[in-house]
Write an enzyme that holds these catalytic residues in place. Structure first.
Site, mmCIF file in Angstrom:
data_model
loop_
_atom_site.group_PDB
_atom_site.id
_atom_site.type_symbol
_atom_site.label_atom_id
_atom_site.label_comp_id
_atom_site.label_asym_id
_atom_site.label_seq_id
_atom_site.Cartn_x
_atom_site.Cartn_y
_atom_site.Cartn_z
ATOM 1 N N CYS A 77 0.830 -1.205 0.000
ATOM 2 C CA CYS A 77 0.000 0.000 0.000
ATOM 3 C C CYS A 77 0.872 1.266 0.000
ATOM 4 O O CYS A 77 1.597 1.530 0.953
ATOM 5 C CB CYS A 77 -0.905 -0.038 1.232
ATOM 6 S SG CYS A 77 -1.770 1.486 1.582
ATOM 7 N N CYS A 80 0.082 3.786 2.799
ATOM 8 C CA CYS A 80 0.586 3.251 4.073
ATOM 9 C C CYS A 80 2.071 3.567 4.221
ATOM 10 O O CYS A 80 2.533 3.945 5.299
ATOM 11 C CB CYS A 80 0.385 1.738 4.148
ATOM 12 S SG CYS A 80 -1.325 1.202 4.070
#
Length: 192
Positions: A77, A80
């Site tokens: 991600c 993230c």
């Protein structure tokens, strides 16, 4: 002569096939080693930051006297990866705050139980109760203000007073106990 050339060609092909099999085996071993190392615990920069899984989640969020932040993330991600350094530095520089990182690919059970729909999903817990959550990457200044807001009313962690080590025996320091104040005496006893 043709048979000899054909035999030599076959031998060279067979030996190259064996080399390919050997190389393929080594590649498979490297892939397995990489997969196993990604499942191992990640070393995180601070003792206030730890990787948690399904088993540790409940005990982590229930730690009393601290703001327990849980970051649901995945290695693939991009948001993230953007949020993680800011979140970790904000937690490392704050007082009674701990960060638990949950990889949703490895801890699917807890992620589905708490209803993680998008990542990064960051939740703030005090004494096991969620007090705030946000989804997506936000600026570090916002993270700092959220941590300040939710950790403001937490009690300071006090450490017990210690006596210096006993120089004669070299024993560890012990907690100083204060004698109990009493103004009563057992029956039949008088003060001197």
């Amino acid at each position: 002569m043709k048979r000899l050339a054909l035999a030599l060609t076959c031998i060279s092909l067979l030996s190259s096939c064996e080399r390919v099999k050997t190389i393929a085996g080594k590649v498979a071993d490297l892939k397995n080693a990489t997969t196993n190392s990604s499942e191992a615990t990640i070393e995180l920069p601070d003792s206030k930051i730890q990787k948690i899984g399904d088993a540790e989640f409940k005990s982590f969020i229930s730690q009393p006297g601290t703001l327990n932040i849980v970051d649901f993330y995945a290695d693939w991600c991009a948001p993230c990866k953007k949020l993680s350094p800011d979140l970790e530095s904000a937690v490392a520089s704050s007082g009674a705050v701990k960060l638990g990182k949950v990889d949703i690919d490895q801890s699917r059970t807890i992620a589905s139980e708490v209803g993680v729909d998008g990542i990064p999903d960051v939740r703030f817990y005090i004494d096991g109760k969620m007090v705030h959550k946000f989804i997506g990457a936000i600026p570090k200044s916002e993270i700092d203000s959220l941590i300040k807001k939710y950790s403001a009313n937490l009690p300071e962690v006090k450490t017990p007073k210690q006596t210096p080590p006993d120089e004669t025996t070299g024993t560890e320091p012990k907690e100083i106990l204060k004698p109990m104040e009493k103004d009563w005496l057992p029956a039949g006893m008088t003060r001197k």
